[in-house]
Scaffold this active site. Structure first.
Site, short mmCIF file in Angstrom:
data_model
loop_
_atom_site.label_atom_id
_atom_site.label_comp_id
_atom_site.label_asym_id
_atom_site.label_seq_id
_atom_site.Cartn_x
_atom_site.Cartn_y
_atom_site.Cartn_z
N GLY A 1 10.25 -25.06 2.97
CA GLY A 1 9.56 -26.26 3.35
C GLY A 1 8.06 -26.06 3.36
O GLY A 1 7.56 -24.95 3.16
N GLY B 1 13.95 -35.18 -3.17
CA GLY B 1 13.73 -33.78 -2.82
C GLY B 1 15.02 -33.00 -2.69
O GLY B 1 16.04 -33.53 -2.22
N ASP C 1 15.76 -30.75 -0.64
CA ASP C 1 16.19 -30.64 0.76
C ASP C 1 16.97 -31.87 1.19
O ASP C 1 17.98 -31.76 1.91
CB ASP C 1 14.98 -30.42 1.67
CG ASP C 1 13.89 -31.47 1.50
OD1 ASP C 1 13.85 -32.15 0.45
OD2 ASP C 1 13.06 -31.61 2.41
N ASP D 1 15.59 -35.81 9.15
CA ASP D 1 15.17 -34.41 9.00
C ASP D 1 13.71 -34.30 9.45
O ASP D 1 12.80 -34.82 8.80
CB ASP D 1 15.31 -33.96 7.55
CG ASP D 1 15.22 -32.45 7.39
OD1 ASP D 1 14.55 -31.80 8.23
OD2 ASP D 1 15.81 -31.90 6.44
N ASN E 1 7.63 -24.23 7.09
CA ASN E 1 8.52 -23.11 7.37
C ASN E 1 9.54 -22.90 6.25
O ASN E 1 9.85 -23.82 5.50
CB ASN E 1 9.30 -23.33 8.67
CG ASN E 1 8.42 -23.29 9.90
OD1 ASN E 1 8.50 -24.15 10.76
ND2 ASN E 1 7.56 -22.28 10.02
#
Length: 257
Positions: A8, A107, A109, A129, A11
């Site tokens: 990310g 994305g 994620d 998220d 992180n």
């Protein structure tokens, strides 16, 4: 056992999964200037601290929203585990029907979150998220990805206030004694925490109204464990949602023997 990594903006989450369960999960800072050796050392530290056996790792998968780190981490995984990870992106099998203007823009994620959400929780569904940005994904009753929203993350909002004002300080993300603050610190805490909770409640209510049906709501990432309990809507907390999704994606795409 599968090594799953999500890169990310702030992180990197490193975890190992086996039989659909997360064995361990660690979070490190994203550093676009870190070298292959430095990221390989982070992987070794994560395995060592959790007493995980690297010889039990059968494969690896990573998702990333930071292109500058993607190749470095891929090479770090190869250096440490001597295998090349699958990178989530266009061309991999997801089983996800994406109903947005340009599916390639979704994305990796969010793809992993949606795949895990469909697998583990009832539909229709809202997935929140909370990372650098707070993303809201909407899955319809058939498991189609309908779209969503993007909000500034809690920490981003906090940093913007602290950097753009002369007298507002940095604060800890902890609840003030009262909703109505009586000093600058408590006013900031209340505004950041309850303000974000209120924003999520408002979005959830509007999504439910637009779909004309109540949705299962799942929250993951970052400060979700702080914000979600403050919401008035029922929200399921799942810190491992993205890692679970990566594990499912690996199984869908691993070579057939």
């Amino acid at each position: 056992m599968i090594l799953a990594i999500d890169i990310g903006n702030t992180n990197i989450v490193i975890g190992c999964c086996a039989d659909g369960q997360v064995i361990f999960r660690e979070r490190v800072s994203t550093n676009p200037t870190a070298t292959v050796l430095e990221y390989a050392a982070m992987l070794k530290m994560a395995f060592d601290m959790n007493r995980a056996d690297i010889t039990a790792v059968d494969g690896a998968i990573l998702s990333s929203v930071v292109p500058a780190v993607t190749l470095t981490m891929r090479d770090a995984v190869h250096k440490y585990l001597h295998l090349t990870p699958l990178v989530v992106g266009p061309g991999i099998k997801t089983g996800l029907r994406i109903h947005i203007d340009n599916p390639a823009q979704l994305g990796s994620d969010l793809v992993a979150d949606a795949v895990a959400g469909i697998h583990h929780y009832p539909l229709p569904q809202i997935i929140i998220d909370m990372g650098t940005a707070t993303t809201v994904s909407v899955l319809d009753a058939e498991g189609g990805y309908r779209g969503g929203m993007i909000l500034p993350g809690v920490a981003v909002s906090h940093d913007a206030l602290a950097s753009r004002t002369a007298q507002l300080p940095k604060v800890a993300f902890e609840l003030p004694k009262h909703t109505i603050g009586t000093n600058s610190v408590d006013c900031l805490k209340s505004g950041l925490l309850y303000g974000n909770a209120g924003a999520l409640d408002g979005l959830i209510d509007r999504i439910n109204a637009e779909l004309n049906t109540p949705c299962t709501v799942v929250a993951t990432g970052g400060l979700s464990s702080v914000i979600a309990p403050l919401c008035r809507n029922k929200i399921i907390l799942d810190d491992d949602l993205l890692l679970k999704g990566l594990s499912i994606l690996f199984e869908k795409n691993k070579p057939k023997n």
